[in-house]
Design a protein around this motif. Structure first.
Motif, PDB file in Angstrom:
ATOM      1  N   ILE A   1       0.827  -1.217   0.000  1.00 62.05           N
ATOM      2  CA  ILE A   1       0.000   0.000   0.000  1.00 62.05           C
ATOM      3  C   ILE A   1       0.863   1.270   0.000  1.00 62.05           C
ATOM      4  O   ILE A   1       0.643   2.178  -0.808  1.00 62.05           O
TER       5      ILE A   1
ATOM      6  N   TYR B   1      -5.561   3.511   4.561  1.00 58.53           N
ATOM      7  CA  TYR B   1      -5.847   2.289   3.792  1.00 58.53           C
ATOM      8  C   TYR B   1      -5.478   1.025   4.581  1.00 58.53           C
ATOM      9  O   TYR B   1      -6.118  -0.012   4.435  1.00 58.53           O
TER      10      TYR B   1
ATOM     11  N   ILE C   1      -8.141  -3.247  -1.106  1.00 59.66           N
ATOM     12  CA  ILE C   1      -7.520  -1.987  -1.510  1.00 59.66           C
ATOM     13  C   ILE C   1      -6.856  -2.172  -2.873  1.00 59.66           C
ATOM     14  O   ILE C   1      -6.110  -3.141  -3.066  1.00 59.66           O
TER      15      ILE C   1
ATOM     16  N   ILE D   1      -7.207   3.955  -4.793  1.00 59.22           N
ATOM     17  CA  ILE D   1      -6.355   5.022  -4.240  1.00 59.22           C
ATOM     18  C   ILE D   1      -6.292   6.191  -5.224  1.00 59.22           C
ATOM     19  O   ILE D   1      -6.438   7.359  -4.835  1.00 59.22           O
TER      20      ILE D   1
END
Ligand code: FIX
Ligand code: ZN
Length: 434
Positions: free
Chosen positions: A26, A398, A408, A413
């Motif tokens: 992430i 996240y 995710i 994003i």
């Protein structure tokens, strides 16, 4: 985290952007998306080349930025009266010596200068000022603007345009500007709170107004706004207001807001930007650096949003103590869009606090930042700092969402970052609506 040097990592757009990200992936995706997304800078004091000398750029303007002047007067024996007698170059030299040679440039504003010099591969030691002057003196402005915007990761900036500014006005009267990366805003400080000192300027432009804003003044101010809307094609109308701002009250500000400006905004489809909380000129000897901050009574914003549901309000508040109230009001009024960590709030520790709270209370329905740049190259370090501050905040957000059980993806994003730094503003102003 340098902007726009997009690394085509193994999470490129398209095929893999919908792939589920593992927790450990992430952070790098968030950083990549922030780096590769071009932001819209919704409030600056920059000007396109059409405005000539009022558009500030280069090392002498960077060093004599009022943020640095405020810090200079704390670190130098030179008193303001003596400082203002110096030339711009001499002032820049005095600030360079006091804040970059005799002191370590650790404040946010001084670090900014170091970051700009580094971005152009210029030395940041004693030689810095001399070499920087040689460098900036050789830059053709149009190419330089493109380079600075690319380094800052900004696609366009929104100016602050005052129809009563004697230097700016001739440019608009003679056709204005069409630079694709500079958008106009109709700034109404001199009309909304400066009326006693500026009504004659409006009258001299051929509008039947008077000091007491009586008679035809309201209708004439609406005509003035319509004429300047045609000339400037502004994205929004704006005003800065002190910490003492009240609405409604029996001031000319309240009268013009209610009877002229907000009706014209509705008619012209323009949002109204309110920047609230400055305490003007608490130390006039420092000139632009002489303003301070005060906690405002945000019930004025409450009244405006409730009384004018058809008007859209872009609101930034200067006091740290007003931030939570603004977030809560935004949960009550969908015609209220909080934006930016303005002026004395534009410091990483405070940006972090404000942005976390806004994400927790508003999700992505706010505009995190604007640069308020007064000198072109400032957008390089102000947006670099914003990306550096936002990356860990979004990454943590996240992580939490991932641990709550949500998949995710890079696409998700990217959508959030687009919304925060582009589409919220585009939707509110109709920018790029084609
Ligand atoms: O009123 C404003 O737009 C303020 O941003 C400016 O007046 C202020 O001087 C500034 O440069 C803040 O960053
Ligand atoms: Zn500003």
């Amino acid at each position: 985290m340098e902007a726009s040097s997009v690394r085509t990592s193994d999470f490129t757009e398209g095929s893999t952007s919908v792939r589920e990200l593992k927790c450990e992936q992430i952070q790098s995706v968030v950083e990549d998306v922030l780096r590769s997304t071009q932001f819209i800078d919704i409030h600056t004091h920059l000007f396109s080349p059409a405005f000539g000398k009022i558009g500030l750029w280069g090392i002498d303007e960077l060093l004599t930025y009022h943020y640095l002047e405020a810090e200079f007067f704390r670190s130098s024996e030179i008193m303001p009266e003596a400082y203002w007698k110096l030339s711009k170059r001499e002032r820049a030299e005095a600030i360079w010596k006091a804040l970059f040679i005799e002191s370590n440039p650790i404040s946010e504003a001084t670090r900014g200068i170091v970051a700009v010099l580094s971005a152009f591969g210029l030395p940041t030691d004693e030689l810095g000022l001399k070499e920087a002057r040689q460098f900036f003196e050789t830059q053709p402005i149009e190419a330089h603007i493109r380079k600075v915007f690319q380094l800052a990761g900004v696609s366009s900036v929104v100016m602050t345009n005052d129809p009563l500014d004697p230097e700016e006005r001739p440019v608009w009267i003679n056709g204005g500007q069409q630079h694709p990366q500079f958008h106009a805003v109709l700034r109404l400080d001199r009309i909304l709170w400066g009326w006693p000192n500026h009504w004659q300027q409006v009258a001299s432009q051929g509008y039947a107004v008077d000091e007491r804003a009586s008679g035809k003044s309201v209708v004439e101010v609406r005509r003035f706004l319509a004429d300047w809307h045609k000339r400037m094609q502004p994205l929004y109308v704006a005003v800065s207001l002190t910490d003492a701002f009240q609405f409604p009250d029996d001031s000319v500000t309240s009268k013009f807001l209610t009877e002229a400006v907000l009706p014209s905004c509705r008619e012209l489809g323009l949002p109204m930007s309110l920047m609230i909380g400055v305490r003007r000129q608490v130390n006039p000897a420092l000139r632009l650096a002489g303003d301070a901050v005060g906690r405002a009574d945000l019930r004025a914003v409450e009244h405006l949003c409730r009384t004018f549901p058809e008007n859209r309000f872009l609101v930034s508040v200067l006091s740290r103590e007003n931030q939570h109230e603004l977030c809560v009001y935004a949960r009550k009024f969908s015609n209220l869009m909080p934006f930016g960590c303005w002026w004395f709030l534009n410091n990483p520790s405070i940006v972090e606090e404000i942005t976390r709270e806004r994400i927790e209370l508003l999700g992505t329905s706010f505009i995190p930042q604007h640069s308020d740049a007064r000198v072109l190259e400032q957008i390089i370090y102000k947006w670099r700092n914003t990306r550096l501050t936002l990356a860990p905040i979004l990454t943590k957000t996240y992580y939490l969402l991932h641990n709550d059980g949500k998949v995710i993806t890079r696409q998700g994003i990217q959508k959030d970052v687009n919304r925060l730094f582009r589409t919220n503003f585009e939707k509110w102003t109709g920018l790029h609506a084609g």
